[in-house]
Write an enzyme that holds these catalytic residues in place. Structure first.
Site, PDB file in Angstrom:
ATOM      1  N   THR A  16       0.816  -1.219   0.000  1.00 25.84           N
ATOM      2  CA  THR A  16       0.000   0.000   0.000  1.00 25.84           C
ATOM      3  C   THR A  16       0.844   1.261   0.000  1.00 25.84           C
ATOM      4  OG1 THR A  16      -1.806  -1.095   1.138  1.00 25.84           O
ATOM      5  CG2 THR A  16      -1.712   1.278   1.377  1.00 25.84           C
ATOM      6  N   ASP A  60       1.409  -6.381  -4.609  1.00 24.64           N
ATOM      7  CA  ASP A  60       0.611  -6.429  -3.388  1.00 24.64           C
ATOM      8  C   ASP A  60       1.170  -7.621  -2.616  1.00 24.64           C
ATOM      9  OD1 ASP A  60      -1.550  -7.373  -1.615  1.00 24.64           O
ATOM     10  OD2 ASP A  60      -2.764  -5.869  -2.648  1.00 24.64           O
ATOM     11  N   SER A  61       1.387  -7.474  -1.322  1.00 23.80           N
ATOM     12  CA  SER A  61       2.092  -8.554  -0.615  1.00 23.80           C
ATOM     13  C   SER A  61       1.270  -9.823  -0.485  1.00 23.80           C
ATOM     14  CB  SER A  61       2.601  -8.090   0.750  1.00 23.80           C
ATOM     15  OG  SER A  61       1.583  -8.077   1.700  1.00 23.80           O
ATOM     16  N   THR A  92       1.573  -4.809   4.109  1.00 21.34           N
ATOM     17  CA  THR A  92       1.399  -5.263   5.499  1.00 21.34           C
ATOM     18  C   THR A  92       0.816  -6.674   5.599  1.00 21.34           C
ATOM     19  OG1 THR A  92      -0.771  -4.208   5.603  1.00 21.34           O
ATOM     20  CG2 THR A  92       1.115  -2.941   6.416  1.00 21.34           C
ATOM     21  N   ASP A  93       0.065  -7.107   4.552  1.00 18.81           N
ATOM     22  CA  ASP A  93      -0.678  -8.366   4.677  1.00 18.81           C
ATOM     23  C   ASP A  93       0.215  -9.563   5.019  1.00 18.81           C
ATOM     24  OD1 ASP A  93      -2.945  -6.969   4.123  1.00 18.81           O
ATOM     25  OD2 ASP A  93      -3.187  -7.692   2.056  1.00 18.81           O
ATOM     26  N   THR A 169       3.001 -10.209  14.358  1.00 19.70           N
ATOM     27  CA  THR A 169       1.784 -10.639  13.671  1.00 19.70           C
ATOM     28  C   THR A 169       0.991  -9.395  13.288  1.00 19.70           C
ATOM     29  OG1 THR A 169       1.691 -12.581  15.088  1.00 19.70           O
ATOM     30  CG2 THR A 169      -0.325 -12.025  13.965  1.00 19.70           C
ATOM     31  N   GLN A 281      -3.755 -21.142  19.114  1.00 20.12           N
ATOM     32  CA  GLN A 281      -4.550 -20.139  18.396  1.00 20.12           C
ATOM     33  C   GLN A 281      -4.544 -18.805  19.140  1.00 20.12           C
ATOM     34  OE1 GLN A 281      -8.433 -21.937  17.951  1.00 20.12           O
ATOM     35  NE2 GLN A 281      -7.711 -23.390  16.428  1.00 20.12           N
ATOM     36  N   CYS A 282      -4.186 -18.829  20.431  1.00 19.95           N
ATOM     37  CA  CYS A 282      -4.107 -17.578  21.201  1.00 19.95           C
ATOM     38  C   CYS A 282      -2.848 -16.843  20.785  1.00 19.95           C
ATOM     39  CB  CYS A 282      -3.996 -17.851  22.704  1.00 19.95           C
ATOM     40  SG  CYS A 282      -5.336 -18.825  23.351  1.00 19.95           S
TER      41      CYS A 282
END
Ligand code: ASP
Length: 345
Positions: A16, A60-61, A92-93, A169, A281-282
């Protein structure tokens, strides 16, 4: 403090930060690097030398894959001796995947590799791109008291934090503050000054020759658990032909369904040579499989603990280890070891 002699290489991959709106479709599309630099005249005020290079076609990433990581690693390896630091402009993706992958691919790194981007294109009035880019360049040029680089690792600079790349993340698609590192302290707070958290910075041993590793084995997959997941789904995933490793995204501290069929699926797959690594998953906390019987069952079935690895670090570390030719057993051993600050043992 940065001195006049600092030389930084700016590598533009897309994202972006360098996009402009297509007048016909109104969608954002990657644009060329000169457009980006024209929008940041303040770069000329920095008292160090900046050279730049860009992907032939900025992307685009979401299109990022290991061939692009290889391209970035090659640019860094080819220019390693000639520059004091590297800044990568990236969407950023998938930034956290690239940061994690590069942390493994760039072996014996002792110079800063700072990845940044933005949520709004650099040509927009309220862009966060200008500040992120300028700060990333300053971090890449910063020196420690011993005269060596302040940062000697792959890091993500975003908004007011510098984060370890393989601990990061993307957690927000809307906010300027888009990245977090839940299991490791920030490397620097960006405020009026850049305040480095010196105890948190990686200090790799000096004297070993820098070397990029290029092969990432993509015969890996995620298996994300949810209540109600069917045996057929688990079995189908774990028996994909050619698959070498699976990152199992489990509940809480590393738990899964307490059902014999589930443990049998895991045990059969491990016995057939598949490496399965358990991550939570946390976003915060670490896998401790022995806390609940559901976790004990998984550990007994042959699953490896991913400790507090992020999913991004776990999957790219697997690609790297298998890319280096590791067997399932050896890769399993290294998945539990800290290689580049990605995991708390
Ligand atoms: N889709 C964009 C990318 O990852 C989003 C961004 O850069 O923020 O390239």
């Amino acid at each position: 403090m940065a001195s006049k002699q600092q030389k930084i290489l700016l590598i533009y991959t897309g994202g972006t930060i360098g996009m402009i709106e297509n007048p016909a479709t109104k969608a954002l599309e990657p644009f060329d690097f000169n457009h980006l630099l024209d929008n940041v005249p303040k770069i000329k005020m920095l008292d160090f030398e900046i050279d730049n290079c860009q992907f032939d076609v900025p992307i685009d990433s979401a299109q990022m894959d290991p061939s692009h990581w290889r391209q970035i690693a090659k640019v860094i390896e080819d220019n390693y001796a000639g520059y004091d630091g590297f800044v990568i402009l990236h969407g950023t993706d998938t930034m956290a995947y690239t940061a994690s992958a590069l942390s493994f691919m760039l072996n014996n790194l002792t110079k800063p590799v700072i990845i940044t981007g933005s949520q709004l294109p650099i040509g927009e009035v309220r862009t966060d791109g200008e500040e992120n880019l300028i700060t990333a360049l300053q971090v890449a040029a910063a020196r420690d008291v011993d005269g060596g680089p302040m940062v000697r690792e792959v890091a993500i600079l975003f908004q007011d934090s510098l984060l370890r790349g393989n601990r990061s993340t993307k957690f927000s698609a809307d906010n300027f503050d888009a990245f977090q590192s839940s299991n490791y302290p920030v490397l620097a707070h960006i405020g009026l000054a850049i305040n480095y958290n010196k105890e948190a910075l990686l200090r790799p041993s000096q004297g070993k020759e820098f070397k990029a590793e290029y092969f990432m084995d993509t015969n890996v997959a995620f298996l994300d658990l949810f209540p109600g997941i069917q045996e057929s789904v688990v079995r189908a995933t774990l028996s994909i032909p050619g698959l070498k490793g699976v990152v199992l995204k489990s509940f809480g501290v590393g738990n899964g369904p307490n059902s014999p069929w589930f443990f049998n699926c895991i045990r059969d797959a491990v016995q057939n040579g598949l490496l399965i690594v358990n991550v939570s998953q946390c976003s915060n906390g670490m896998v401790s499989p022995m806390k609940y019987s559901a976790g004990v069952g998984l550990a007994n079935a042959g699953i490896i603990s991913g400790h507090d690895l992020t999913s991004e670090a776990a999957i790219t570390k697997m690609m790297y280890l298998f890319g280096m030719g590791a067997t399932q057993q050896l890769a399993g051993k290294y998945m539990e070891k800290n290689l580049h600050g990605e995991l708390t043992e």
